[in-house]
Design an enzyme around this catalytic site. Sequence first.
Site, PDB file in Angstrom:
ATOM      1  CE  LYS A  95     -30.125  40.844 -10.955  1.00  0.00           C
ATOM      2  NZ  LYS A  95     -30.777  40.161 -10.111  1.00  0.00           N
TER       3      LYS A  95
HETATM    4  C1  E4P Z   1     -29.372  38.333  -7.183  1.00  0.00           C
HETATM    5  O1  E4P Z   1     -29.364  39.341  -8.025  1.00  0.00           O
HETATM    6  C2  E4P Z   1     -30.744  37.819  -7.360  1.00  0.00           C
HETATM    7  O2  E4P Z   1     -31.455  38.523  -7.570  1.00  0.00           O
HETATM    8  C3  E4P Z   1     -31.006  36.926  -6.314  1.00  0.00           C
HETATM    9  O3  E4P Z   1     -29.925  37.180  -5.199  1.00  0.00           O
HETATM   10  C4  E4P Z   1     -31.287  35.135  -6.483  1.00  0.00           C
HETATM   11  O4  E4P Z   1     -31.359  34.538  -5.399  1.00  0.00           O
HETATM   12  P1  E4P Z   1     -32.435  33.262  -5.311  1.00  0.00           P
HETATM   13  O5  E4P Z   1     -31.222  32.297  -5.371  1.00  0.00           O
HETATM   14  O6  E4P Z   1     -32.710  33.673  -3.834  1.00  0.00           O
HETATM   15  O7  E4P Z   1     -33.253  33.398  -6.143  1.00  0.00           O
END
Ligand code: E4P
Length: 239
Positions: A95
């Site tokens: 990522k």
């Molecule tokens: C997705 O890949 C992210 O890890 C995640 O959904 C982020 O979510 P949040 O807005 O709850 O931090």
Amino acid sequence: MNIGNLTGIFLDTGKLDEIQKYHTLGIVRGVTTNPTILVKDGVGGGWSGIEKHCREILQLIDPLPVSLEVISNDPREMIEQAQMFAGWGKNVNVKIPIHGPEGGTENLRIVHELEASHDIRVNVTAMMSAQQCLLAAMAGATYVSLFGGRVNNMGYDSVGEIRRLRQLLDSFGSSAKIIVGSTREVLNIIQWFEAGADIVTALPELLEGMLVHPYSKETVQMFLRDGARLSGPRLRMKT
Ligand code: E4P
């Protein structure tokens, strides 16, 4: 198993027991994590603790993909971390946030380099709009992650952004997979698939909410009660 085209639900957690539980049910197609999730799930011990934990996730779900996020904003460190993650398992996706904390634009160069020159699959993360996702796809990202819950929290319409993104990627003939994450409600999961997401990331508790229905419970209780009447006292209803 051909994992090249896998779509469906990715579990958004670093908890090994939850991953094991839902993987065994056969309903998840990958796992996503981020630094905040790993901290919340109690991963500690510096880099060696991170490596140990992430390797366990990777092995647990192999050959399904696991997204691990770089923990740096320095271009050289980001590439080094991406290469290190890729060495932990062949099912790693790295990522990379769409841009730096102050809007620095170098991240897409890193995305492009990792995909084109290092054969590392990248999931571009922390995106709030279709236009950001389009640029990430153009840079060569395998996955583009739109944070649907955060989009909604800002007062915009996540479903509209997903539809627009679907149309854009299809019209460009892009093979980038649309991940929609940041789920807040069970309803998000189906809504976002209907809007055109390839993958929706879900917290374990939302998957539980998707699966368990009070009326199904009542119906199963009825079947078991009547089954016990039919078959005699050996059948015991479990609550
Ligand atoms: C997705 O890949 C992210 O890890 C995640 O959904 C982020 O979510 P949040 O807005 O709850 O931090």
